[in-house]
Write a protein that holds these residues in place. Structure first.
Motif, PDB file in Angstrom:
ATOM      1  N   GLU A 198       0.866  -1.169   0.000  1.00  0.00           N
ATOM      2  CA  GLU A 198       0.000   0.000   0.000  1.00  0.00           C
ATOM      3  C   GLU A 198       0.902   1.216   0.000  1.00  0.00           C
ATOM      4  N   LEU A 199       0.610   2.115  -0.897  1.00  0.00           N
ATOM      5  CA  LEU A 199       1.444   3.300  -1.057  1.00  0.00           C
ATOM      6  C   LEU A 199       1.592   4.073   0.258  1.00  0.00           C
ATOM      7  N   LYS A 202       3.884   2.426   2.837  1.00  0.00           N
ATOM      8  CA  LYS A 202       5.290   2.465   2.471  1.00  0.00           C
ATOM      9  C   LYS A 202       5.872   3.858   2.610  1.00  0.00           C
ATOM     10  N   THR A 209       8.970  -2.142  -0.891  1.00  0.00           N
ATOM     11  CA  THR A 209       8.475  -3.498  -0.749  1.00  0.00           C
ATOM     12  C   THR A 209       9.450  -4.520  -1.331  1.00  0.00           C
TER      13      THR A 209
HETATM   14  N1  LIG Z   1      -5.560   1.814  -9.196  1.00  0.00           N
HETATM   15  C1  LIG Z   1      -4.453   1.106  -9.447  1.00  0.00           C
HETATM   16  N2  LIG Z   1      -3.634   0.755  -8.428  1.00  0.00           N
HETATM   17  C2  LIG Z   1      -2.533   0.021  -8.711  1.00  0.00           C
HETATM   18  C3  LIG Z   1      -2.235  -0.400 -10.040  1.00  0.00           C
HETATM   19  N3  LIG Z   1      -1.077  -1.094 -10.012  1.00  0.00           N
HETATM   20  C4  LIG Z   1      -0.659  -1.093  -8.719  1.00  0.00           C
HETATM   21  N4  LIG Z   1      -1.541  -0.441  -7.932  1.00  0.00           N
HETATM   22  C5  LIG Z   1      -1.423  -0.237  -6.461  1.00  0.00           C
HETATM   23  O1  LIG Z   1      -0.286   0.578  -6.191  1.00  0.00           O
HETATM   24  C6  LIG Z   1       0.354   0.179  -4.964  1.00  0.00           C
HETATM   25  C7  LIG Z   1       1.835  -0.094  -5.184  1.00  0.00           C
HETATM   26  O2  LIG Z   1       2.006  -1.194  -6.054  1.00  0.00           O
HETATM   27  P1  LIG Z   1       3.353  -2.086  -6.072  1.00  0.00           P
HETATM   28  O3  LIG Z   1       3.171  -3.083  -7.164  1.00  0.00           O
HETATM   29  O4  LIG Z   1       3.657  -2.601  -4.720  1.00  0.00           O
HETATM   30  O5  LIG Z   1       4.437  -0.975  -6.467  1.00  0.00           O
HETATM   31  P2  LIG Z   1       6.013  -1.181  -6.745  1.00  0.00           P
HETATM   32  O6  LIG Z   1       6.339  -0.287  -7.895  1.00  0.00           O
HETATM   33  O7  LIG Z   1       6.346  -2.610  -6.896  1.00  0.00           O
HETATM   34  O8  LIG Z   1       6.658  -0.568  -5.426  1.00  0.00           O
HETATM   35  P3  LIG Z   1       8.085  -0.920  -4.748  1.00  0.00           P
HETATM   36  O9  LIG Z   1       8.224  -2.399  -4.677  1.00  0.00           O
HETATM   37  O10 LIG Z   1       8.007  -0.259  -3.415  1.00  0.00           O
HETATM   38  O11 LIG Z   1       9.130  -0.253  -5.617  1.00  0.00           O
HETATM   39  C8  LIG Z   1      -0.426  -1.061  -4.484  1.00  0.00           C
HETATM   40  O12 LIG Z   1      -1.326  -0.651  -3.499  1.00  0.00           O
HETATM   41  C9  LIG Z   1      -1.149  -1.551  -5.725  1.00  0.00           C
HETATM   42  O13 LIG Z   1      -2.335  -2.216  -5.417  1.00  0.00           O
HETATM   43  C10 LIG Z   1      -3.152  -0.036 -11.105  1.00  0.00           C
HETATM   44  O14 LIG Z   1      -2.990  -0.334 -12.292  1.00  0.00           O
HETATM   45  N5  LIG Z   1      -4.249   0.719 -10.743  1.00  0.00           N
END
Ligand SMILES: Nc1nc2c(ncn2[C@@H]2O[C@H](COP(=O)(O)OP(=O)(O)OP(=O)(O)O)[C@@H](O)[C@H]2O)c(=O)[nH]1
Ligand SMILES: [Mg+2]
Ligand SMILES: [Zn+2]
Length: 300
Positions: A198-199, A202, A209
């Motif tokens: 969850e943004l 974090k 993450t």
């Molecule tokens: N609305 C929406 N939310 C999304 C989408 N993709 C990811 N999220 C949300 O954004 C947040 C971060 O997603 P992650 O996949 O953990 O991001 P990450 O880029 O891997 O982040 P780090 O591992 O910290 O670098 C999560 O709460 C997801 O559910 C999307 O396409 N639409």
């Protein structure tokens, strides 16, 4: 026996051999000493292995086609994160976190400097207002020559094409925390079940993450390097003379500069500034160039 490093950590390496076996190996003495002096063995490296008893040892490292380097702020030593990657997917979110041209240009410069093919991914297309963000950025970067993939990990929009691109060769996803890199990988290859965060949670803890460095095998045959460490992409990380080369649309105008070593900042008869005035180079890109150049000078 040849193989590729798929995971590195704590002096132990997981290596995928040419015959598709996965083995654990350690570094031979000479390589171990080099490791300490800075030239590290990293994921993506192609290595030659030998055996001593029943243990595998890494004897040598082959020349690299590309190097993904993170340069530290304030002249901290650059750190090699991965080698031999073909493609970098530079991931931003249409919203949450919000995207700016400065961020996109930083990511593109980083990719260009590494020698990889660069593809811009705009995720969270489902978010409120996302189509406006796409309309603001996608056409501009396509005009420059970049492939731009607007996608949503949530709804699956655009994932077919992203998946196809990801299933060729070795790639990596780079972008700030929370843009959805892990979510995209999970959407394309659900068996991975990577942790996503969850943004808000974090941001408060300031933690990412994804923490370990490894190569992930997709069911389709593609390989994806999962490297943390580009959270804020703070530095452009390029020598001042190399900055212009990281802006592909400057290549032709550069030919028309009067001076061979033109910085495109103040010289007379500069092809880049002529192109800027004629509308052939976007204002925001030239501004990003000036910022990158100034930061590169300051870091020298
Ligand atoms: N609305 C929406 N939310 C999304 C989408 N993709 C990811 N999220 C949300 O954004 C947040 C971060 O997603 P992650 O996949 O953990 O991001 P990450 O880029 O891997 O982040 P780090 O591992 O910290 O670098 C999560 O709460 C997801 O559910 C999307 O396409 N639409
Ligand atoms: Mg992640
Ligand atoms: Zn010039």
């Amino acid at each position: 026996m040849r193989g590729r490093i798929h995971e590195a950590g704590g002096g132990v390496y997981r290596v995928r051999l040419e015959d598709h076996r996965d083995v654990e190996a350690s570094l031979r003495g000479r390589l171990k000493r080099q490791q300490r002096t800075g030239s590290r063995v990293v994921i993506g490296d192609v290595v030659t292995l030998g055996t001593s008893g029943d243990a595998w040892t890494i004897e040598s490292v082959e020349e690299r086609s590309t190097e993904l380097v993170r340069r530290g702020p304030g002249g901290r030593a650059p750190k090699l994160l991965a080698a031999n990657l073909d493609k970098a997917f530079m991931v931003v979110a249409a919203k949450n976190p919000d995207v700016t041209v400065e961020l996109i240009d930083r990511l593109l410069v980083l990719g260009e400097a590494s020698g990889m093919q660069v593809i811009l991914v705009i995720n969270k297309l489902d978010a409120l207002g996302a189509p406006d963000v796409e309309a603001r950025f996608a056409p501009m970067y396509r005009t420059i020559g970049y492939e731009v993939l607007p996608v949503s990990a949530e709804t699956g929009e655009g994932l077919e094409l992203l998946g196809r691109r990801m299933c060729e060769g070795i790639s990596t996803l780079i972008g700030p925390s929370g843009v959805g890199k892990s979510s995209l990988l999970n959407a394309i290859n659900p068996e991975l079940a990577l942790r996503t965060g969850e943004l808000s949670r974090k941001t408060r803890s300031g933690r990412h993450t994804t923490v370990s460095s490894r190569v992930i095998s997709l069911a389709c045959g593609g390989l994806v390097a999962d490297t943390p460490g580009f959270g804020d992409v703070g530095l452009w990380g390029v020598a001042p003379e190399a900055v212009a080369g990281c802006f592909p649309e400057f290549a032709d105008p550069c030919e028309r500069c009067r001076f061979r070593r033109c910085t495109h900042v103040h010289e007379p008869d500069c092809g880049v500034r002529a192109a800027l005035e004629a509308g052939g180079i976007f204002d925001s890109r030239y501004r990003s160039y000036l910022t990158a150049r100034a930061e590169a000078e300051a870091a020298r």
